[in-house]
Design an enzyme around this catalytic site. Structure first.
Site, mmCIF file in Angstrom:
data_model
loop_
_atom_site.group_PDB
_atom_site.id
_atom_site.type_symbol
_atom_site.label_atom_id
_atom_site.label_comp_id
_atom_site.label_asym_id
_atom_site.label_seq_id
_atom_site.Cartn_x
_atom_site.Cartn_y
_atom_site.Cartn_z
ATOM 1 N N ASP A 74 5.114 -0.763 -3.647
ATOM 2 C CA ASP A 74 4.499 -1.523 -2.549
ATOM 3 C C ASP A 74 5.011 -2.942 -2.441
ATOM 4 O O ASP A 74 5.047 -3.515 -1.351
ATOM 5 C CB ASP A 74 2.974 -1.558 -2.719
ATOM 6 N N ASP A 77 5.769 -4.865 -7.945
ATOM 7 C CA ASP A 77 5.469 -4.068 -9.137
ATOM 8 C C ASP A 77 6.063 -2.664 -9.001
ATOM 9 O O ASP A 77 6.858 -2.404 -8.106
ATOM 10 C CB ASP A 77 3.948 -4.021 -9.360
ATOM 11 N N TYR A 226 -5.688 -2.407 -3.755
ATOM 12 C CA TYR A 226 -5.769 -1.943 -2.364
ATOM 13 C C TYR A 226 -7.103 -1.252 -2.129
ATOM 14 O O TYR A 226 -7.174 -0.114 -1.662
ATOM 15 C CB TYR A 226 -4.577 -1.038 -2.019
ATOM 16 N N GLU A 458 5.460 -13.224 -3.429
ATOM 17 C CA GLU A 458 5.667 -11.773 -3.567
ATOM 18 C C GLU A 458 5.979 -11.137 -2.202
ATOM 19 O O GLU A 458 5.261 -11.367 -1.227
ATOM 20 C CB GLU A 458 4.420 -11.109 -4.173
#
Ligand SMILES: *[C@@H]1O[C@H](CO)[C@@H](O)[C@H](O)[C@H]1NC(C)=O
Length: 480
Positions: A74, A77, A226, A458
Protein backbone atom coordinates in the site's frame (compact mmCIF):
# COMPACT_ATOMS: atom_id res chain seq x y z
CA UNK A 1 28.80 32.56 -34.40
CA UNK A 2 27.52 35.27 -32.15
CA UNK A 3 24.05 35.22 -33.60
CA UNK A 4 23.86 31.43 -33.43
CA UNK A 5 24.91 31.55 -29.80
CA UNK A 6 22.30 34.23 -29.20
CA UNK A 7 19.59 32.15 -30.87
CA UNK A 8 20.46 29.07 -28.83
CA UNK A 9 20.47 31.19 -25.71
CA UNK A 10 17.14 32.76 -26.59
CA UNK A 11 15.61 29.40 -27.43
CA UNK A 12 16.75 27.72 -24.24
CA UNK A 13 15.56 30.59 -22.07
CA UNK A 14 12.17 30.39 -23.78
CA UNK A 15 12.07 26.69 -22.98
CA UNK A 16 12.94 27.39 -19.36
CA UNK A 17 10.21 29.95 -19.16
CA UNK A 18 7.81 27.48 -20.63
CA UNK A 19 8.73 24.88 -18.03
CA UNK A 20 8.18 27.45 -15.30
CA UNK A 21 4.76 28.32 -16.66
CA UNK A 22 3.49 24.78 -16.97
CA UNK A 23 5.00 21.61 -15.59
CA UNK A 24 5.57 18.78 -18.03
CA UNK A 25 2.31 16.91 -17.45
CA UNK A 26 3.13 14.18 -19.96
CA UNK A 27 6.30 13.29 -18.08
CA UNK A 28 4.42 13.43 -14.77
CA UNK A 29 1.69 11.15 -16.12
CA UNK A 30 4.25 8.62 -17.26
CA UNK A 31 6.06 8.70 -13.90
CA UNK A 32 2.84 8.52 -11.89
CA UNK A 33 2.19 5.12 -13.51
CA UNK A 34 5.80 3.93 -13.31
CA UNK A 35 5.51 4.30 -9.52
CA UNK A 36 3.16 1.32 -9.38
CA UNK A 37 5.99 -0.95 -10.51
CA UNK A 38 7.83 -0.02 -7.33
CA UNK A 39 4.90 -1.20 -5.21
CA UNK A 40 4.57 -4.59 -6.86
CA UNK A 41 4.38 -7.76 -4.83
CA UNK A 42 4.77 -11.22 -6.33
CA UNK A 43 6.95 -12.44 -9.18
CA UNK A 44 8.19 -9.51 -11.27
CA UNK A 45 8.09 -9.71 -15.07
CA UNK A 46 11.15 -9.29 -17.27
CA UNK A 47 10.02 -5.85 -18.43
CA UNK A 48 10.11 -4.43 -14.89
CA UNK A 49 11.66 -0.97 -15.31
CA UNK A 50 12.33 -0.09 -11.66
CA UNK A 51 15.09 -2.67 -11.61
CA UNK A 52 16.13 -2.19 -7.98
CA UNK A 53 12.97 -4.07 -7.01
CA UNK A 54 12.83 -7.89 -7.22
CA UNK A 55 10.22 -10.61 -6.71
CA UNK A 56 8.77 -10.83 -3.21
CA UNK A 57 5.93 -12.41 -1.25
CA UNK A 58 6.20 -15.54 -3.39
CA UNK A 59 4.47 -17.77 -0.84
CA UNK A 60 1.69 -15.33 0.01
CA UNK A 61 -1.45 -17.35 0.70
CA UNK A 62 0.39 -20.60 1.43
CA UNK A 63 -0.60 -20.55 5.12
CA UNK A 64 -4.21 -20.94 3.92
CA UNK A 65 -3.23 -23.29 1.08
CA UNK A 66 -4.18 -20.75 -1.55
CA UNK A 67 -2.23 -18.62 -4.03
CA UNK A 68 -2.45 -14.96 -3.04
CA UNK A 69 0.72 -13.77 -4.73
CA UNK A 70 0.72 -10.45 -6.56
CA UNK A 71 -0.98 -7.16 -5.85
CA UNK A 72 0.56 -4.01 -4.37
CA UNK A 73 2.11 -2.95 -1.10
CA UNK A 74 0.00 0.00 0.00
CA UNK A 75 2.73 2.46 0.91
CA UNK A 76 6.19 2.32 2.51
CA UNK A 77 5.69 -1.06 4.16
CA UNK A 78 5.36 -4.65 2.96
CA UNK A 79 1.71 -5.35 3.75
CA UNK A 80 -1.02 -6.03 1.24
CA UNK A 81 -4.08 -4.24 2.58
CA UNK A 82 -6.92 -4.97 0.16
CA UNK A 83 -9.20 -2.15 1.33
CA UNK A 84 -6.95 0.67 0.08
CA UNK A 85 -5.61 -1.53 -2.73
CA UNK A 86 -9.12 -1.97 -4.11
CA UNK A 87 -9.79 1.78 -3.83
CA UNK A 88 -6.50 2.42 -5.66
CA UNK A 89 -7.67 0.07 -8.40
CA UNK A 90 -11.07 1.73 -8.68
CA UNK A 91 -9.44 5.15 -9.02
CA UNK A 92 -6.94 3.90 -11.62
CA UNK A 93 -9.87 2.42 -13.55
CA UNK A 94 -11.95 5.58 -13.24
CA UNK A 95 -8.95 7.63 -14.40
CA UNK A 96 -8.62 5.34 -17.40
CA UNK A 97 -12.34 5.33 -18.23
CA UNK A 98 -12.58 9.13 -18.18
CA UNK A 99 -9.17 10.06 -19.58
CA UNK A 100 -7.82 6.94 -21.33
CA UNK A 101 -8.42 8.54 -24.73
CA UNK A 102 -6.05 11.34 -23.71
CA UNK A 103 -3.29 9.13 -22.32
CA UNK A 104 -1.53 8.29 -25.58
CA UNK A 105 1.12 5.61 -25.02
CA UNK A 106 0.43 5.70 -21.27
CA UNK A 107 -2.96 4.03 -21.77
CA UNK A 108 -1.28 0.65 -22.03
CA UNK A 109 0.74 1.34 -18.85
CA UNK A 110 -2.46 2.32 -17.06
CA UNK A 111 -4.07 -0.98 -18.05
CA UNK A 112 -1.01 -2.90 -16.84
CA UNK A 113 -1.13 -1.09 -13.49
CA UNK A 114 -4.81 -1.99 -13.07
CA UNK A 115 -4.35 -5.59 -14.07
CA UNK A 116 -1.53 -6.08 -11.58
CA UNK A 117 -4.12 -5.40 -8.88
CA UNK A 118 -7.14 -7.13 -10.41
CA UNK A 119 -5.26 -10.39 -11.05
CA UNK A 120 -4.63 -10.47 -7.30
CA UNK A 121 -8.12 -9.31 -6.29
CA UNK A 122 -9.64 -12.03 -8.47
CA UNK A 123 -7.60 -14.64 -6.59
CA UNK A 124 -8.78 -13.15 -3.29
CA UNK A 125 -12.40 -13.37 -4.38
CA UNK A 126 -12.37 -16.84 -5.89
CA UNK A 127 -9.71 -18.94 -4.09
CA UNK A 128 -12.05 -20.26 -1.38
CA UNK A 129 -15.84 -20.37 -1.82
CA UNK A 130 -17.62 -18.34 0.85
CA UNK A 131 -14.52 -16.32 1.69
CA UNK A 132 -13.06 -13.06 0.48
CA UNK A 133 -9.38 -12.67 1.33
CA UNK A 134 -8.72 -9.08 2.34
CA UNK A 135 -5.03 -8.89 3.08
CA UNK A 136 -1.68 -10.62 3.45
CA UNK A 137 1.07 -9.84 5.97
CA UNK A 138 0.84 -9.17 9.70
CA UNK A 139 0.99 -5.36 9.84
CA UNK A 140 2.06 -5.18 13.49
CA UNK A 141 5.01 -7.49 12.94
CA UNK A 142 5.86 -5.73 9.68
CA UNK A 143 5.87 -2.29 11.26
CA UNK A 144 8.41 -3.39 13.89
CA UNK A 145 10.93 -4.10 11.16
CA UNK A 146 12.64 -2.01 8.51
CA UNK A 147 13.44 -4.41 5.70
CA UNK A 148 12.83 -4.70 2.00
CA UNK A 149 9.90 -6.77 0.74
CA UNK A 150 12.46 -8.96 -1.02
CA UNK A 151 14.06 -9.80 2.35
CA UNK A 152 11.11 -9.84 4.72
CA UNK A 153 10.90 -12.55 7.36
CA UNK A 154 7.71 -11.50 9.16
CA UNK A 155 4.54 -13.65 9.23
CA UNK A 156 2.57 -13.49 5.99
CA UNK A 157 -0.69 -13.97 7.83
CA UNK A 158 -3.76 -14.22 5.61
CA UNK A 159 -6.93 -12.30 6.51
CA UNK A 160 -10.45 -12.90 5.23
CA UNK A 161 -14.11 -12.04 5.68
CA UNK A 162 -17.06 -14.41 5.34
CA UNK A 163 -20.76 -14.65 6.20
CA UNK A 164 -19.93 -15.15 9.88
CA UNK A 165 -17.42 -12.27 10.04
CA UNK A 166 -18.61 -9.94 7.32
CA UNK A 167 -16.94 -6.91 5.76
CA UNK A 168 -19.33 -4.98 3.54
CA UNK A 169 -16.80 -2.12 3.34
CA UNK A 170 -13.90 -4.11 1.91
CA UNK A 171 -16.19 -6.36 -0.16
CA UNK A 172 -18.09 -3.49 -1.80
CA UNK A 173 -14.82 -1.68 -2.55
CA UNK A 174 -13.43 -4.88 -4.08
CA UNK A 175 -16.60 -5.15 -6.17
CA UNK A 176 -16.13 -1.51 -7.27
CA UNK A 177 -12.56 -2.26 -8.32
CA UNK A 178 -13.51 -5.36 -10.32
CA UNK A 179 -16.55 -3.70 -11.94
CA UNK A 180 -14.69 -0.54 -12.95
CA UNK A 181 -11.81 -2.62 -14.32
CA UNK A 182 -14.25 -4.77 -16.30
CA UNK A 183 -15.09 -1.64 -18.32
CA UNK A 184 -11.42 -0.81 -18.86
CA UNK A 185 -10.82 -4.24 -20.41
CA UNK A 186 -14.11 -4.54 -22.27
CA UNK A 187 -12.71 -3.61 -25.69
CA UNK A 188 -9.23 -5.06 -25.28
CA UNK A 189 -9.80 -8.39 -23.51
CA UNK A 190 -13.45 -9.34 -23.43
CA UNK A 191 -12.85 -12.67 -21.71
CA UNK A 192 -10.99 -11.03 -18.84
CA UNK A 193 -13.63 -8.31 -18.67
CA UNK A 194 -16.34 -10.92 -18.31
CA UNK A 195 -14.46 -12.68 -15.50
CA UNK A 196 -14.10 -9.34 -13.73
CA UNK A 197 -17.76 -8.40 -13.93
CA UNK A 198 -19.01 -11.87 -12.98
CA UNK A 199 -16.78 -11.84 -9.91
CA UNK A 200 -17.74 -8.24 -9.11
CA UNK A 201 -21.43 -9.19 -9.02
CA UNK A 202 -20.76 -12.08 -6.63
CA UNK A 203 -18.62 -9.98 -4.32
CA UNK A 204 -21.21 -7.18 -4.32
CA UNK A 205 -23.92 -9.69 -3.48
CA UNK A 206 -21.85 -10.87 -0.53
CA UNK A 207 -21.34 -7.25 0.63
CA UNK A 208 -25.09 -6.60 0.49
CA UNK A 209 -26.20 -9.87 2.05
CA UNK A 210 -23.85 -10.04 5.02
CA UNK A 211 -23.63 -6.57 6.52
CA UNK A 212 -20.84 -5.55 8.78
CA UNK A 213 -17.63 -3.56 9.24
CA UNK A 214 -14.51 -5.61 8.59
CA UNK A 215 -12.78 -3.86 11.49
CA UNK A 216 -15.14 -5.61 13.92
CA UNK A 217 -13.66 -9.05 13.27
CA UNK A 218 -10.18 -8.11 12.05
CA UNK A 219 -9.58 -5.38 14.66
CA UNK A 220 -5.84 -4.89 15.25
CA UNK A 221 -4.95 -6.47 11.91
CA UNK A 222 -6.55 -3.58 10.06
CA UNK A 223 -6.88 -0.89 12.74
CA UNK A 224 -5.52 1.69 13.06
CA UNK A 225 -3.95 1.21 9.63
CA UNK A 226 -7.03 0.95 7.44
CA UNK A 227 -9.84 0.84 9.93
CA UNK A 228 -13.20 1.46 8.28
CA UNK A 229 -13.92 4.58 10.32
CA UNK A 230 -16.80 5.73 8.16
CA UNK A 231 -18.61 2.37 8.27
CA UNK A 232 -19.73 0.46 5.18
CA UNK A 233 -22.77 2.34 3.88
CA UNK A 234 -20.68 4.64 1.71
CA UNK A 235 -18.94 1.62 0.13
CA UNK A 236 -22.31 -0.04 -0.51
CA UNK A 237 -23.44 3.04 -2.43
CA UNK A 238 -20.11 3.37 -4.26
CA UNK A 239 -19.90 -0.34 -5.09
CA UNK A 240 -23.49 -0.44 -6.34
CA UNK A 241 -22.88 2.73 -8.40
CA UNK A 242 -19.98 0.99 -10.16
CA UNK A 243 -22.02 -2.18 -10.70
CA UNK A 244 -24.85 -0.08 -12.12
CA UNK A 245 -22.46 1.65 -14.50
CA UNK A 246 -20.86 -1.62 -15.58
CA UNK A 247 -24.07 -3.64 -15.99
CA UNK A 248 -26.97 -1.17 -16.37
CA UNK A 249 -28.90 -3.57 -14.12
CA UNK A 250 -31.54 -1.39 -12.48
CA UNK A 251 -31.59 -3.62 -9.40
CA UNK A 252 -28.47 -1.71 -8.38
CA UNK A 253 -30.31 1.57 -8.78
CA UNK A 254 -33.12 0.29 -6.57
CA UNK A 255 -30.55 -0.86 -4.06
CA UNK A 256 -28.84 2.55 -4.01
CA UNK A 257 -32.20 4.22 -3.42
CA UNK A 258 -32.95 1.79 -0.59
CA UNK A 259 -29.84 3.05 1.20
CA UNK A 260 -31.51 6.44 1.62
CA UNK A 261 -29.53 9.63 1.88
CA UNK A 262 -25.84 9.42 2.66
CA UNK A 263 -23.56 11.70 4.61
CA UNK A 264 -22.51 15.03 3.17
CA UNK A 265 -18.76 14.94 3.55
CA UNK A 266 -16.20 17.50 2.46
CA UNK A 267 -13.62 14.78 1.93
CA UNK A 268 -12.96 11.84 -0.39
CA UNK A 269 -10.46 9.06 0.29
CA UNK A 270 -9.98 5.30 0.76
CA UNK A 271 -12.39 5.34 3.71
CA UNK A 272 -15.01 7.93 2.76
CA UNK A 273 -16.64 7.32 -0.64
CA UNK A 274 -19.89 9.29 -0.69
CA UNK A 275 -18.45 12.21 -2.69
CA UNK A 276 -17.12 9.82 -5.31
CA UNK A 277 -20.44 7.99 -5.52
CA UNK A 278 -22.33 11.29 -5.95
CA UNK A 279 -20.09 12.43 -8.79
CA UNK A 280 -20.25 9.04 -10.46
CA UNK A 281 -24.05 8.86 -10.20
CA UNK A 282 -24.48 12.46 -11.33
CA UNK A 283 -23.04 11.39 -14.66
CA UNK A 284 -26.47 9.84 -15.31
CA UNK A 285 -28.26 13.05 -14.42
CA UNK A 286 -26.01 15.21 -16.57
CA UNK A 287 -25.01 13.07 -19.53
CA UNK A 288 -28.03 10.74 -19.72
CA UNK A 289 -30.56 13.36 -18.56
CA UNK A 290 -32.07 10.81 -16.17
CA UNK A 291 -34.08 12.80 -13.63
CA UNK A 292 -33.97 9.90 -11.17
CA UNK A 293 -30.35 10.82 -10.55
CA UNK A 294 -30.94 14.53 -10.01
CA UNK A 295 -30.56 14.06 -6.24
CA UNK A 296 -26.99 12.77 -6.64
CA UNK A 297 -26.14 15.73 -8.86
CA UNK A 298 -27.35 18.03 -6.07
CA UNK A 299 -25.20 16.12 -3.59
CA UNK A 300 -22.17 16.30 -5.89
CA UNK A 301 -22.61 20.05 -6.24
CA UNK A 302 -23.07 20.57 -2.54
CA UNK A 303 -19.78 18.65 -2.06
CA UNK A 304 -18.04 20.88 -4.62
CA UNK A 305 -19.43 23.99 -2.93
CA UNK A 306 -17.69 22.84 0.27
CA UNK A 307 -14.41 22.49 -1.59
CA UNK A 308 -14.32 25.69 -3.65
CA UNK A 309 -12.95 28.76 -1.88
CA UNK A 310 -15.21 31.77 -1.36
CA UNK A 311 -18.58 30.05 -1.40
CA UNK A 312 -21.08 30.40 1.46
CA UNK A 313 -20.71 26.70 2.32
CA UNK A 314 -16.94 26.37 1.79
CA UNK A 315 -15.39 24.29 4.55
CA UNK A 316 -12.01 23.75 2.93
CA UNK A 317 -8.76 25.40 4.00
CA UNK A 318 -6.11 26.41 1.52
CA UNK A 319 -2.50 27.01 2.48
CA UNK A 320 -0.87 30.33 1.60
CA UNK A 321 0.77 28.56 -1.30
CA UNK A 322 -2.64 27.45 -2.56
CA UNK A 323 -2.80 23.78 -1.58
CA UNK A 324 -6.08 22.29 -0.36
CA UNK A 325 -5.42 21.42 3.25
CA UNK A 326 -7.61 18.81 4.96
CA UNK A 327 -5.68 16.81 7.54
CA UNK A 328 -2.13 16.50 8.89
CA UNK A 329 -1.59 12.86 7.93
CA UNK A 330 -0.93 12.35 4.24
CA UNK A 331 -2.82 15.44 3.14
CA UNK A 332 -2.02 14.94 -0.54
CA UNK A 333 -4.29 11.88 -0.61
CA UNK A 334 -7.22 14.26 -0.17
CA UNK A 335 -5.77 16.75 -2.63
CA UNK A 336 -5.42 14.24 -5.45
CA UNK A 337 -8.75 12.49 -4.81
CA UNK A 338 -10.68 15.77 -4.60
CA UNK A 339 -8.84 17.14 -7.63
CA UNK A 340 -9.95 14.07 -9.55
CA UNK A 341 -13.59 14.77 -8.66
CA UNK A 342 -13.30 18.46 -9.62
CA UNK A 343 -11.72 17.72 -12.99
CA UNK A 344 -14.22 14.97 -13.72
CA UNK A 345 -17.31 16.92 -12.69
CA UNK A 346 -16.02 19.80 -14.83
CA UNK A 347 -15.79 17.38 -17.72
CA UNK A 348 -19.46 16.42 -17.31
CA UNK A 349 -20.39 20.11 -16.99
CA UNK A 350 -18.54 21.01 -20.18
CA UNK A 351 -20.18 18.17 -22.09
CA UNK A 352 -23.62 19.47 -21.14
CA UNK A 353 -22.95 23.21 -20.79
CA UNK A 354 -24.08 22.91 -17.21
CA UNK A 355 -23.48 25.57 -14.57
CA UNK A 356 -24.64 25.95 -10.98
CA UNK A 357 -24.52 28.19 -7.93
CA UNK A 358 -23.34 27.65 -4.37
CA UNK A 359 -26.10 29.46 -2.52
CA UNK A 360 -25.71 33.12 -3.43
CA UNK A 361 -22.21 32.64 -4.86
CA UNK A 362 -21.04 33.75 -8.27
CA UNK A 363 -21.99 31.34 -11.01
CA UNK A 364 -19.89 28.15 -10.96
CA UNK A 365 -18.76 27.10 -14.42
CA UNK A 366 -16.62 24.15 -15.47
CA UNK A 367 -13.54 26.35 -15.61
CA UNK A 368 -14.05 27.39 -11.99
CA UNK A 369 -13.41 23.76 -11.07
CA UNK A 370 -10.62 23.32 -13.59
CA UNK A 371 -8.66 26.27 -12.30
CA UNK A 372 -8.75 24.91 -8.73
CA UNK A 373 -7.68 21.50 -10.09
CA UNK A 374 -4.84 22.97 -12.09
CA UNK A 375 -3.61 24.92 -9.09
CA UNK A 376 -3.42 21.64 -7.10
CA UNK A 377 -1.71 19.70 -9.88
CA UNK A 378 0.83 22.47 -10.45
CA UNK A 379 1.45 22.81 -6.72
CA UNK A 380 2.29 19.11 -6.42
CA UNK A 381 4.58 19.31 -9.44
CA UNK A 382 6.63 22.20 -8.04
CA UNK A 383 4.74 25.49 -8.24
CA UNK A 384 4.73 26.06 -4.52
CA UNK A 385 6.58 28.21 -1.98
CA UNK A 386 9.38 25.65 -1.60
CA UNK A 387 9.71 25.32 -5.38
CA UNK A 388 9.80 21.61 -4.81
CA UNK A 389 8.02 18.83 -6.62
CA UNK A 390 6.27 16.34 -4.34
CA UNK A 391 6.63 13.64 -6.98
CA UNK A 392 9.87 11.72 -6.59
CA UNK A 393 12.12 11.94 -9.65
CA UNK A 394 10.17 14.84 -11.16
CA UNK A 395 11.73 18.29 -11.54
CA UNK A 396 15.02 19.49 -10.08
CA UNK A 397 14.02 19.36 -6.42
CA UNK A 398 11.99 16.50 -4.94
CA UNK A 399 11.80 14.38 -1.76
CA UNK A 400 15.02 12.40 -1.19
CA UNK A 401 14.25 10.64 2.10
CA UNK A 402 10.84 9.10 1.63
CA UNK A 403 9.43 6.77 4.26
CA UNK A 404 9.63 3.64 2.14
CA UNK A 405 11.46 0.47 3.07
CA UNK A 406 12.42 -0.69 -0.42
CA UNK A 407 13.50 2.77 -1.57
CA UNK A 408 15.59 3.47 1.52
CA UNK A 409 17.54 0.23 1.78
CA UNK A 410 20.38 -1.29 -0.20
CA UNK A 411 19.74 -4.62 -1.78
CA UNK A 412 21.02 -7.02 0.83
CA UNK A 413 19.47 -9.05 3.62
CA UNK A 414 19.57 -7.06 6.83
CA UNK A 415 16.96 -8.90 8.91
CA UNK A 416 14.12 -7.30 10.78
CA UNK A 417 16.08 -4.62 12.62
CA UNK A 418 19.23 -4.26 10.51
CA UNK A 419 17.64 -1.66 8.30
CA UNK A 420 17.13 0.92 11.05
CA UNK A 421 20.74 1.96 10.65
CA UNK A 422 19.75 3.24 7.19
CA UNK A 423 16.40 4.55 8.37
CA UNK A 424 18.11 6.85 10.84
CA UNK A 425 20.68 8.41 8.50
CA UNK A 426 20.34 11.78 6.80
CA UNK A 427 21.51 10.23 3.53
CA UNK A 428 19.23 10.31 0.53
CA UNK A 429 17.47 7.03 -0.28
CA UNK A 430 19.64 4.83 -2.51
CA UNK A 431 16.73 3.76 -4.76
CA UNK A 432 14.64 6.36 -6.57
CA UNK A 433 10.96 5.42 -6.43
CA UNK A 434 10.18 7.35 -9.58
CA UNK A 435 6.74 8.92 -9.67
CA UNK A 436 5.88 8.39 -6.00
CA UNK A 437 3.88 11.26 -4.56
CA UNK A 438 4.49 11.71 -0.85
CA UNK A 439 2.03 12.66 1.92
CA UNK A 440 3.15 16.21 1.26
CA UNK A 441 3.68 19.55 2.95
CA UNK A 442 2.05 20.77 6.14
CA UNK A 443 -0.42 23.62 6.59
CA UNK A 444 2.46 26.12 6.30
CA UNK A 445 3.65 24.71 2.98
CA UNK A 446 6.68 23.29 4.80
CA UNK A 447 8.23 19.93 4.00
CA UNK A 448 11.11 18.70 6.18
CA UNK A 449 12.04 15.68 3.97
CA UNK A 450 12.67 13.34 6.87
CA UNK A 451 12.34 9.58 6.63
CA UNK A 452 10.81 9.20 10.09
CA UNK A 453 8.22 11.90 9.40
CA UNK A 454 5.84 9.39 7.79
CA UNK A 455 2.84 11.74 7.93
CA UNK A 456 4.52 13.83 5.23
CA UNK A 457 7.20 11.64 3.65
CA UNK A 458 5.36 8.37 2.94
CA UNK A 459 4.01 7.69 -0.55
CA UNK A 460 0.86 5.59 -1.02
CA UNK A 461 -0.77 3.93 -4.01
CA UNK A 462 -4.04 5.84 -3.59
CA UNK A 463 -2.37 9.27 -3.67
CA UNK A 464 -1.00 8.41 -7.11
CA UNK A 465 -4.04 6.55 -8.46
CA UNK A 466 -6.34 9.55 -8.17
CA UNK A 467 -3.71 11.84 -9.70
CA UNK A 468 -3.48 9.87 -12.94
CA UNK A 469 -6.80 11.25 -14.25
CA UNK A 470 -6.07 14.97 -13.76
CA UNK A 471 -2.54 14.49 -15.13
CA UNK A 472 -3.96 12.89 -18.28
CA UNK A 473 -6.42 15.76 -18.60
CA UNK A 474 -3.74 18.46 -18.40
CA UNK A 475 -1.22 16.41 -20.40
CA UNK A 476 -3.58 16.45 -23.35
CA UNK A 477 -3.84 20.22 -23.26
CA UNK A 478 -6.87 20.57 -21.00
CA UNK A 479 -6.76 24.11 -19.72
CA UNK A 480 -8.52 26.46 -17.40
C1 LIG B 1 -20.03 0.15 11.37
O1 LIG B 1 -19.25 1.27 11.68
C2 LIG B 1 -19.94 2.49 11.71
C3 LIG B 1 -18.92 3.59 11.92
O2 LIG B 1 -18.12 3.34 13.04
C4 LIG B 1 -21.01 2.44 12.79
O3 LIG B 1 -21.74 3.64 12.79
C5 LIG B 1 -21.95 1.27 12.50
O4 LIG B 1 -22.88 1.14 13.53
C6 LIG B 1 -21.16 -0.02 12.37
N1 LIG B 1 -22.08 -1.07 11.93
C7 LIG B 1 -22.17 -2.24 12.53
C8 LIG B 1 -23.15 -3.19 11.97
O5 LIG B 1 -21.48 -2.54 13.48
Amino acid sequence: MTSLFFLVFLFSSLLTQNVDANPNYIEALSKSLLFFQGQRSGPLPTDQQLSWRASSGLSDGSSANVDLTGGYYDAGDNVKFNFPMAFTTTMLSWSTLEYGGQMGPELQNARVSIRWATDYLLKCATATPGKLYVGVGDPNADHKCWERPEDMDTPRTVYSVSSSNPGSDVAAETAAALASASMVFKEVDSEYSLLLITTAKNVMQFAIQYRGNYSDSLSSSVCPFYCSYSGYKDELMWGAAWLLKATDDLNYKNFIESLGSGDQPDIFNWDSKYAGAYVLLSQRALLNKDINFEVYKQEAESFICKILPNTPSSSTSYTQGGMIYKLPHSNLQYVTAITFLLTTYAKYMKATQHTFYCGNSDIVVADTLISVSKRQVDYILGENPKKMSYMVGFGSSFPMRIHHRASSLPSKSLGCGGGFEYYETQNPNPNILTGAIVGGPDENDEYPDKRDDYMHSEPTTYINAAFVGPLAYFASGGSA
